[in-house]
Design an enzyme around this catalytic site. Structure first.
Site, PDB file in Angstrom:
ATOM      1  N   ASP A  87     -13.838   1.838  50.303  1.00  0.00           N
ATOM      2  CA  ASP A  87     -12.825   0.843  49.391  1.00  0.00           C
ATOM      3  C   ASP A  87     -11.694   0.658  50.303  1.00  0.00           C
ATOM      4  O   ASP A  87     -11.058   1.601  50.727  1.00  0.00           O
ATOM      5  CB  ASP A  87     -12.552   1.795  48.172  1.00  0.00           C
ATOM      6  CG  ASP A  87     -11.417   1.051  47.341  1.00  0.00           C
ATOM      7  OD1 ASP A  87     -11.777   0.282  46.499  1.00  0.00           O
ATOM      8  OD2 ASP A  87     -10.166   1.353  47.369  1.00  0.00           O
ATOM      9  N   TYR A 145      -3.672  -2.792  52.720  1.00  0.00           N
ATOM     10  CA  TYR A 145      -3.650  -1.711  53.497  1.00  0.00           C
ATOM     11  C   TYR A 145      -3.597  -1.834  54.690  1.00  0.00           C
ATOM     12  O   TYR A 145      -3.284  -0.927  55.669  1.00  0.00           O
ATOM     13  CB  TYR A 145      -4.911  -0.849  53.218  1.00  0.00           C
ATOM     14  CG  TYR A 145      -5.155  -0.439  51.784  1.00  0.00           C
ATOM     15  CD1 TYR A 145      -4.163  -0.598  50.892  1.00  0.00           C
ATOM     16  CD2 TYR A 145      -6.448  -0.023  51.481  1.00  0.00           C
ATOM     17  CE1 TYR A 145      -4.781  -0.463  49.623  1.00  0.00           C
ATOM     18  CE2 TYR A 145      -6.824   0.219  50.002  1.00  0.00           C
ATOM     19  CZ  TYR A 145      -5.808   0.234  49.204  1.00  0.00           C
ATOM     20  OH  TYR A 145      -5.896   0.362  47.715  1.00  0.00           O
ATOM     21  N   LYS A 171      -9.779  -6.163  48.308  1.00  0.00           N
ATOM     22  CA  LYS A 171      -8.986  -6.585  47.153  1.00  0.00           C
ATOM     23  C   LYS A 171      -8.006  -7.628  47.581  1.00  0.00           C
ATOM     24  O   LYS A 171      -7.336  -7.627  48.779  1.00  0.00           O
ATOM     25  CB  LYS A 171      -8.009  -5.200  46.511  1.00  0.00           C
ATOM     26  CG  LYS A 171      -8.847  -4.200  46.236  1.00  0.00           C
ATOM     27  CD  LYS A 171      -7.908  -2.894  45.686  1.00  0.00           C
ATOM     28  CE  LYS A 171      -8.914  -1.458  45.894  1.00  0.00           C
ATOM     29  NZ  LYS A 171      -8.711  -1.102  47.011  1.00  0.00           N
ATOM     30  N   HIS A 221      -6.120  -7.082  43.087  1.00  0.00           N
ATOM     31  CA  HIS A 221      -5.539  -6.016  43.343  1.00  0.00           C
ATOM     32  C   HIS A 221      -4.589  -5.522  41.879  1.00  0.00           C
ATOM     33  O   HIS A 221      -4.552  -4.382  41.458  1.00  0.00           O
ATOM     34  CB  HIS A 221      -4.948  -5.910  44.510  1.00  0.00           C
ATOM     35  CG  HIS A 221      -4.604  -4.447  45.243  1.00  0.00           C
ATOM     36  ND1 HIS A 221      -4.690  -4.260  46.419  1.00  0.00           N
ATOM     37  CD2 HIS A 221      -4.507  -3.214  44.662  1.00  0.00           C
ATOM     38  CE1 HIS A 221      -4.451  -3.252  46.783  1.00  0.00           C
ATOM     39  NE2 HIS A 221      -4.290  -2.256  45.582  1.00  0.00           N
ATOM     40  N   SER A 276      -9.394  10.640  52.527  1.00  0.00           N
ATOM     41  CA  SER A 276      -8.983  11.474  53.573  1.00  0.00           C
ATOM     42  C   SER A 276      -9.371  10.805  55.063  1.00  0.00           C
ATOM     43  O   SER A 276     -10.206  10.101  55.213  1.00  0.00           O
ATOM     44  CB  SER A 276      -9.916  12.610  53.401  1.00  0.00           C
ATOM     45  OG  SER A 276      -9.690  13.798  54.418  1.00  0.00           O
ATOM     46  N   ILE A 294     -13.660  15.012  54.303  1.00  0.00           N
ATOM     47  CA  ILE A 294     -14.617  13.774  54.023  1.00  0.00           C
ATOM     48  C   ILE A 294     -15.820  14.295  53.650  1.00  0.00           C
ATOM     49  O   ILE A 294     -16.379  13.913  52.742  1.00  0.00           O
ATOM     50  CB  ILE A 294     -14.647  12.911  55.145  1.00  0.00           C
ATOM     51  CG1 ILE A 294     -13.171  12.141  55.423  1.00  0.00           C
ATOM     52  CG2 ILE A 294     -15.757  11.841  55.220  1.00  0.00           C
ATOM     53  CD1 ILE A 294     -13.248  11.337  56.805  1.00  0.00           C
TER      54      ILE A 294
END
Ligand code: NDP
Length: 325
Positions: free
Chosen positions: A69, A74, A97, A130, A271, A277
Protein backbone atom coordinates in the site's frame (compact mmCIF):
# COMPACT_ATOMS: atom_id res chain seq x y z
CA UNK A 1 -7.14 -25.52 17.27
CA UNK A 2 -9.41 -27.30 14.76
CA UNK A 3 -8.17 -29.86 12.26
CA UNK A 4 -8.70 -27.35 9.42
CA UNK A 5 -6.34 -24.84 10.98
CA UNK A 6 -3.72 -27.47 11.87
CA UNK A 7 -3.74 -28.58 8.25
CA UNK A 8 -3.39 -24.98 7.13
CA UNK A 9 -0.42 -24.47 9.49
CA UNK A 10 1.18 -27.64 8.08
CA UNK A 11 0.76 -26.42 4.49
CA UNK A 12 2.39 -23.13 5.45
CA UNK A 13 5.40 -25.07 6.84
CA UNK A 14 5.59 -27.06 3.60
CA UNK A 15 5.86 -23.87 1.56
CA UNK A 16 9.23 -23.05 3.13
CA UNK A 17 7.94 -20.70 5.77
CA UNK A 18 6.57 -18.34 3.13
CA UNK A 19 3.14 -17.36 4.44
CA UNK A 20 0.31 -18.00 1.99
CA UNK A 21 -2.04 -15.04 2.15
CA UNK A 22 -5.74 -15.56 1.32
CA UNK A 23 -7.39 -13.27 -1.24
CA UNK A 24 -10.65 -11.34 -1.29
CA UNK A 25 -12.78 -11.18 -4.42
CA UNK A 26 -13.52 -7.59 -5.42
CA UNK A 27 -16.84 -6.51 -6.95
CA UNK A 28 -15.13 -5.94 -10.32
CA UNK A 29 -13.81 -9.51 -10.51
CA UNK A 30 -10.23 -8.82 -9.43
CA UNK A 31 -8.71 -10.29 -6.24
CA UNK A 32 -6.98 -8.48 -3.39
CA UNK A 33 -4.53 -10.15 -0.96
CA UNK A 34 -5.89 -10.03 2.61
CA UNK A 35 -2.97 -8.07 4.14
CA UNK A 36 -0.62 -5.38 2.78
CA UNK A 37 2.60 -3.71 3.85
CA UNK A 38 1.93 -0.04 4.68
CA UNK A 39 4.58 2.41 3.46
CA UNK A 40 3.67 5.78 5.01
CA UNK A 41 6.54 7.09 7.14
CA UNK A 42 4.24 9.11 9.42
CA UNK A 43 3.77 12.76 10.37
CA UNK A 44 6.99 12.86 12.39
CA UNK A 45 9.19 11.68 9.52
CA UNK A 46 11.98 14.05 8.47
CA UNK A 47 11.62 12.81 4.93
CA UNK A 48 12.45 9.41 3.53
CA UNK A 49 15.97 7.99 3.65
CA UNK A 50 17.18 6.77 0.28
CA UNK A 51 16.38 3.07 0.54
CA UNK A 52 14.59 2.24 3.82
CA UNK A 53 11.22 1.54 2.17
CA UNK A 54 12.87 -0.30 -0.74
CA UNK A 55 14.48 -2.63 1.80
CA UNK A 56 11.21 -3.07 3.71
CA UNK A 57 9.41 -4.00 0.49
CA UNK A 58 12.07 -6.65 -0.26
CA UNK A 59 11.80 -8.11 3.24
CA UNK A 60 8.03 -8.13 2.88
CA UNK A 61 8.15 -9.98 -0.45
CA UNK A 62 10.55 -12.52 1.07
CA UNK A 63 8.12 -13.07 3.96
CA UNK A 64 5.16 -13.72 1.64
CA UNK A 65 3.48 -10.29 1.30
CA UNK A 66 1.97 -9.85 -2.14
CA UNK A 67 0.29 -6.48 -1.53
CA UNK A 68 1.98 -3.10 -1.00
CA UNK A 69 0.00 0.00 0.00
CA UNK A 70 1.50 3.31 -1.05
CA UNK A 71 0.52 6.83 -2.19
CA UNK A 72 1.88 9.76 -4.17
CA UNK A 73 1.98 11.91 -1.05
CA UNK A 74 4.26 9.44 0.81
CA UNK A 75 7.07 10.46 -1.56
CA UNK A 76 8.48 6.93 -1.60
CA UNK A 77 6.81 5.43 -4.67
CA UNK A 78 10.25 5.34 -6.32
CA UNK A 79 11.53 3.16 -3.47
CA UNK A 80 8.51 0.85 -3.72
CA UNK A 81 9.25 0.52 -7.45
CA UNK A 82 12.89 -0.41 -6.80
CA UNK A 83 11.85 -2.87 -4.07
CA UNK A 84 9.51 -4.61 -6.52
CA UNK A 85 12.17 -5.03 -9.23
CA UNK A 86 12.48 -8.59 -10.47
CA UNK A 87 9.06 -9.71 -9.17
CA UNK A 88 6.70 -10.96 -11.91
CA UNK A 89 4.09 -8.22 -12.19
CA UNK A 90 1.13 -10.58 -11.79
CA UNK A 91 2.51 -11.86 -8.45
CA UNK A 92 2.07 -8.55 -6.66
CA UNK A 93 -0.86 -6.24 -5.93
CA UNK A 94 0.02 -2.55 -5.71
CA UNK A 95 -2.32 0.07 -4.26
CA UNK A 96 -1.62 3.79 -4.67
CA UNK A 97 -3.59 6.98 -4.08
CA UNK A 98 -4.45 10.26 -5.78
CA UNK A 99 -3.48 13.28 -3.69
CA UNK A 100 -5.83 16.18 -2.89
CA UNK A 101 -4.11 18.58 -5.29
CA UNK A 102 -5.20 16.51 -8.32
CA UNK A 103 -8.98 16.53 -7.88
CA UNK A 104 -9.86 18.20 -11.18
CA UNK A 105 -11.21 15.48 -13.49
CA UNK A 106 -8.49 16.08 -16.07
CA UNK A 107 -5.73 16.00 -13.42
CA UNK A 108 -6.36 12.38 -12.37
CA UNK A 109 -4.80 10.52 -15.30
CA UNK A 110 -1.60 12.65 -15.35
CA UNK A 111 -1.26 12.20 -11.56
CA UNK A 112 -1.55 8.44 -11.91
CA UNK A 113 0.94 8.45 -14.79
CA UNK A 114 3.40 10.28 -12.53
CA UNK A 115 2.95 7.64 -9.81
CA UNK A 116 3.43 4.87 -12.37
CA UNK A 117 6.68 6.46 -13.56
CA UNK A 118 7.99 6.51 -9.98
CA UNK A 119 6.79 2.95 -9.37
CA UNK A 120 8.27 1.84 -12.73
CA UNK A 121 4.99 0.05 -13.46
CA UNK A 122 2.57 0.06 -16.39
CA UNK A 123 -0.45 -0.14 -14.09
CA UNK A 124 -1.40 -0.30 -10.42
CA UNK A 125 -3.88 -2.87 -9.16
CA UNK A 126 -5.90 -0.38 -7.14
CA UNK A 127 -6.00 3.41 -7.27
CA UNK A 128 -7.84 5.30 -4.53
CA UNK A 129 -8.95 8.91 -4.09
CA UNK A 130 -6.89 9.57 -0.93
CA UNK A 131 -9.38 12.07 0.61
CA UNK A 132 -12.75 13.36 -0.63
CA UNK A 133 -11.52 16.95 -0.33
CA UNK A 134 -9.47 18.91 -2.83
CA UNK A 135 -6.73 21.43 -2.11
CA UNK A 136 -4.66 23.77 -4.25
CA UNK A 137 -0.88 23.69 -4.06
CA UNK A 138 -0.94 26.67 -1.65
CA UNK A 139 -3.18 24.62 0.70
CA UNK A 140 -6.30 26.71 0.03
CA UNK A 141 -9.46 24.66 -0.51
CA UNK A 142 -10.35 23.36 -3.95
CA UNK A 143 -14.07 22.60 -3.79
CA UNK A 144 -14.10 20.35 -6.87
CA UNK A 145 -16.91 17.84 -6.39
CA UNK A 146 -15.50 14.36 -5.75
CA UNK A 147 -18.02 13.07 -8.32
CA UNK A 148 -15.88 14.80 -10.95
CA UNK A 149 -12.71 13.32 -9.47
CA UNK A 150 -14.39 9.92 -9.58
CA UNK A 151 -15.06 10.37 -13.32
CA UNK A 152 -11.32 10.94 -13.75
CA UNK A 153 -10.70 7.69 -11.86
CA UNK A 154 -13.11 5.83 -14.17
CA UNK A 155 -11.19 7.23 -17.14
CA UNK A 156 -7.87 6.02 -15.62
CA UNK A 157 -9.33 2.53 -15.30
CA UNK A 158 -10.62 2.58 -18.88
CA UNK A 159 -7.09 3.45 -20.05
CA UNK A 160 -5.75 0.37 -18.24
CA UNK A 161 -3.62 2.42 -15.85
CA UNK A 162 -5.31 0.75 -12.88
CA UNK A 163 -7.19 -2.55 -12.62
CA UNK A 164 -9.56 -1.35 -9.88
CA UNK A 165 -10.62 1.99 -8.42
CA UNK A 166 -11.70 2.93 -4.94
CA UNK A 167 -11.91 5.52 -2.20
CA UNK A 168 -10.17 6.43 1.01
CA UNK A 169 -11.50 8.48 3.93
CA UNK A 170 -14.98 8.80 2.40
CA UNK A 171 -18.00 8.48 4.70
CA UNK A 172 -21.09 6.40 3.97
CA UNK A 173 -23.16 9.32 2.60
CA UNK A 174 -20.38 10.20 0.16
CA UNK A 175 -20.17 6.63 -1.12
CA UNK A 176 -23.95 6.48 -1.44
CA UNK A 177 -23.88 9.71 -3.45
CA UNK A 178 -21.47 8.14 -5.97
CA UNK A 179 -23.66 5.06 -6.31
CA UNK A 180 -26.91 7.07 -6.50
CA UNK A 181 -25.44 9.12 -9.35
CA UNK A 182 -25.18 5.93 -11.38
CA UNK A 183 -21.40 6.00 -11.50
CA UNK A 184 -19.22 2.88 -11.29
CA UNK A 185 -19.25 1.43 -7.80
CA UNK A 186 -15.92 1.66 -5.92
CA UNK A 187 -14.19 -1.70 -5.44
CA UNK A 188 -12.63 -0.75 -2.11
CA UNK A 189 -12.73 1.75 0.74
CA UNK A 190 -9.62 2.44 2.81
CA UNK A 191 -10.26 3.96 6.25
CA UNK A 192 -8.71 4.10 9.69
CA UNK A 193 -9.72 0.91 11.48
CA UNK A 194 -8.20 -0.46 14.68
CA UNK A 195 -9.28 -1.57 18.18
CA UNK A 196 -10.34 1.95 19.18
CA UNK A 197 -12.12 2.68 15.88
CA UNK A 198 -13.86 -0.41 14.58
CA UNK A 199 -16.53 1.38 12.48
CA UNK A 200 -19.07 -1.50 12.52
CA UNK A 201 -21.79 0.46 10.65
CA UNK A 202 -19.46 1.55 7.86
CA UNK A 203 -18.05 -1.98 7.53
CA UNK A 204 -21.59 -3.44 7.40
CA UNK A 205 -22.60 -0.88 4.77
CA UNK A 206 -19.57 -1.75 2.62
CA UNK A 207 -20.31 -5.44 3.02
CA UNK A 208 -23.91 -4.86 1.86
CA UNK A 209 -22.51 -3.08 -1.22
CA UNK A 210 -19.74 -5.62 -1.85
CA UNK A 211 -17.05 -2.96 -1.31
CA UNK A 212 -13.82 -4.31 0.24
CA UNK A 213 -12.63 -2.47 3.37
CA UNK A 214 -8.92 -1.80 4.00
CA UNK A 215 -7.81 -0.94 7.53
CA UNK A 216 -5.20 1.80 7.84
CA UNK A 217 -3.32 2.56 11.07
CA UNK A 218 -4.29 -0.98 12.16
CA UNK A 219 -2.41 -0.72 15.45
CA UNK A 220 -4.11 2.55 16.43
CA UNK A 221 -2.75 3.55 19.85
CA UNK A 222 -1.43 0.12 20.82
CA UNK A 223 2.18 1.23 21.16
CA UNK A 224 3.21 3.68 23.90
CA UNK A 225 5.53 5.44 21.44
CA UNK A 226 2.60 6.32 19.17
CA UNK A 227 -0.32 6.80 21.60
CA UNK A 228 -1.53 10.36 22.28
CA UNK A 229 -2.08 11.16 26.00
CA UNK A 230 -5.88 11.06 25.55
CA UNK A 231 -5.94 7.80 23.59
CA UNK A 232 -8.13 5.11 25.17
CA UNK A 233 -6.70 1.70 26.10
CA UNK A 234 -5.51 -0.90 25.27
CA UNK A 235 -1.74 -0.68 25.05
CA UNK A 236 0.44 -3.57 24.00
CA UNK A 237 0.89 -4.85 27.58
CA UNK A 238 -2.85 -4.95 28.35
CA UNK A 239 -3.36 -8.11 30.48
CA UNK A 240 -6.44 -9.29 28.53
CA UNK A 241 -4.58 -9.03 25.23
CA UNK A 242 -1.44 -10.64 26.62
CA UNK A 243 -3.54 -13.56 27.86
CA UNK A 244 -5.01 -14.17 24.39
CA UNK A 245 -1.58 -13.83 22.76
CA UNK A 246 -0.07 -16.40 25.14
CA UNK A 247 -2.86 -18.86 24.40
CA UNK A 248 -1.98 -18.88 20.68
CA UNK A 249 1.77 -18.40 21.14
CA UNK A 250 1.47 -15.14 19.19
CA UNK A 251 2.27 -11.50 19.98
CA UNK A 252 -0.31 -8.86 20.86
CA UNK A 253 0.20 -7.04 17.50
CA UNK A 254 -0.53 -10.37 15.77
CA UNK A 255 -3.74 -10.78 17.79
CA UNK A 256 -4.86 -7.30 16.72
CA UNK A 257 -4.14 -7.99 13.04
CA UNK A 258 -5.86 -11.37 13.22
CA UNK A 259 -8.94 -9.71 14.73
CA UNK A 260 -9.07 -7.26 11.82
CA UNK A 261 -8.80 -10.13 9.32
CA UNK A 262 -11.67 -11.87 11.09
CA UNK A 263 -13.74 -8.67 10.84
CA UNK A 264 -13.35 -9.16 7.10
CA UNK A 265 -11.10 -6.13 6.54
CA UNK A 266 -7.62 -5.94 5.00
CA UNK A 267 -5.04 -4.60 7.48
CA UNK A 268 -2.12 -2.50 6.19
CA UNK A 269 0.53 -2.73 8.94
CA UNK A 270 3.53 -0.51 8.29
CA UNK A 271 6.97 -1.51 9.48
CA UNK A 272 10.53 -0.85 8.42
CA UNK A 273 11.82 -3.57 10.78
CA UNK A 274 12.54 -7.00 9.26
CA UNK A 275 11.42 -9.03 12.30
CA UNK A 276 8.15 -7.06 12.64
CA UNK A 277 7.39 -7.30 8.92
CA UNK A 278 7.68 -11.08 9.27
CA UNK A 279 5.71 -11.11 12.53
CA UNK A 280 2.82 -9.08 11.10
CA UNK A 281 2.07 -11.48 8.26
CA UNK A 282 2.26 -14.59 10.41
CA UNK A 283 -1.42 -14.50 11.37
CA UNK A 284 -3.09 -17.01 9.07
CA UNK A 285 -2.62 -20.19 11.14
CA UNK A 286 -5.03 -19.58 14.03
CA UNK A 287 -8.55 -18.35 14.71
CA UNK A 288 -10.00 -16.32 17.59
CA UNK A 289 -13.02 -17.58 19.53
CA UNK A 290 -16.34 -15.72 19.67
CA UNK A 291 -15.63 -14.75 23.31
CA UNK A 292 -12.22 -13.35 22.42
CA UNK A 293 -13.75 -11.33 19.59
CA UNK A 294 -16.43 -10.06 21.97
CA UNK A 295 -13.73 -8.85 24.32
CA UNK A 296 -11.78 -7.17 21.53
CA UNK A 297 -14.98 -5.41 20.43
CA UNK A 298 -15.23 -3.66 23.82
CA UNK A 299 -12.17 -1.52 22.96
CA UNK A 300 -14.13 0.26 20.20
CA UNK A 301 -14.49 3.85 21.43
CA UNK A 302 -14.90 5.68 18.14
CA UNK A 303 -11.49 7.30 18.74
CA UNK A 304 -9.58 8.50 15.67
CA UNK A 305 -5.79 8.71 15.45
CA UNK A 306 -6.05 10.66 12.17
CA UNK A 307 -9.04 13.06 12.27
CA UNK A 308 -7.24 15.73 10.17
CA UNK A 309 -9.20 18.52 11.90
CA UNK A 310 -7.13 21.05 9.94
CA UNK A 311 -9.53 20.35 7.05
CA UNK A 312 -12.74 20.42 9.05
CA UNK A 313 -14.06 23.58 7.39
CA UNK A 314 -13.76 22.05 3.93
CA UNK A 315 -17.21 21.32 2.41
CA UNK A 316 -16.17 17.71 1.86
CA UNK A 317 -14.58 17.04 5.28
CA UNK A 318 -15.72 13.43 5.90
CA UNK A 319 -15.68 13.03 9.69
CA UNK A 320 -17.39 14.50 12.74
CA UNK A 321 -15.99 17.96 13.45
CA UNK A 322 -14.21 18.89 16.65
CA UNK A 323 -16.43 20.98 18.92
CA UNK A 324 -14.57 23.82 20.59
CA UNK A 325 -15.07 23.79 24.37
P1 NDP B 1 0.46 1.35 11.86
O1 NDP B 1 -0.73 1.11 12.71
O2 NDP B 1 0.78 0.38 10.79
O3 NDP B 1 1.69 1.47 12.86
C1 NDP B 1 3.02 1.63 12.40
C2 NDP B 1 3.95 1.68 13.60
O4 NDP B 1 3.90 0.44 14.31
C3 NDP B 1 5.39 1.91 13.24
O5 NDP B 1 5.92 2.77 14.23
C4 NDP B 1 6.03 0.52 13.34
O6 NDP B 1 7.38 0.59 13.70
C5 NDP B 1 5.21 -0.08 14.46
N1 NDP B 1 5.07 -1.55 14.34
C6 NDP B 1 4.66 -2.23 13.24
N2 NDP B 1 4.58 -3.55 13.52
C7 NDP B 1 4.95 -3.70 14.81
C8 NDP B 1 5.06 -4.83 15.68
N3 NDP B 1 4.76 -6.05 15.25
N4 NDP B 1 5.47 -4.61 16.96
C9 NDP B 1 5.77 -3.36 17.40
N5 NDP B 1 5.67 -2.26 16.63
C10 NDP B 1 5.26 -2.42 15.33
O7 NDP B 1 0.36 2.84 11.31
P2 NDP B 1 0.28 3.65 9.95
O8 NDP B 1 -0.35 4.91 10.33
O9 NDP B 1 1.57 3.67 9.25
O10 NDP B 1 -0.76 2.85 9.04
C11 NDP B 1 -0.40 1.77 8.24
C12 NDP B 1 -0.49 2.10 6.75
O11 NDP B 1 -1.81 2.48 6.39
C13 NDP B 1 0.36 3.29 6.31
O12 NDP B 1 1.73 2.98 6.28
C14 NDP B 1 -0.27 3.59 4.98
O13 NDP B 1 0.18 2.66 4.00
C15 NDP B 1 -1.74 3.42 5.30
N6 NDP B 1 -2.38 4.69 5.73
C16 NDP B 1 -3.33 5.24 4.91
C17 NDP B 1 -3.95 6.42 5.24
C18 NDP B 1 -5.00 6.98 4.35
O14 NDP B 1 -5.37 8.15 4.52
N7 NDP B 1 -5.49 6.24 3.40
C19 NDP B 1 -3.64 7.15 6.48
C20 NDP B 1 -2.65 6.47 7.31
C21 NDP B 1 -2.07 5.29 6.93
P3 NDP B 1 8.64 0.28 12.73
O15 NDP B 1 8.33 0.79 11.36
O16 NDP B 1 9.75 1.03 13.39
O17 NDP B 1 8.86 -1.20 12.77
Amino acid sequence: MTFKWLLFAFIIKLTNGLVQVPKLKLNDGHEMPAIALGTWLGFSSNGPKSNEVEQAVRWALDAGYTHIDTAWIYKIEDQVGRGLKGVPRENVFVTSKLWNTFHAKEAVVPALRESLRSLQLDYVDLYLIHWPLGEFANSSYDSTDYLETWQGMIEAKKLGLTKSIGLSNFNQKMIERIIENGLEKPAALQVELNLNLQQPELVAFCKSQDIAVMAYTPFGSLFYSKAAPDAPPPRVDDPALVKISEKYNKTVPQIVLRYLVELGVVPLPKSLTKSRIEENINIFDFQLTEDEKKLLKTFDKGYRVIPQYKWQDHPYYPFEKKVNE
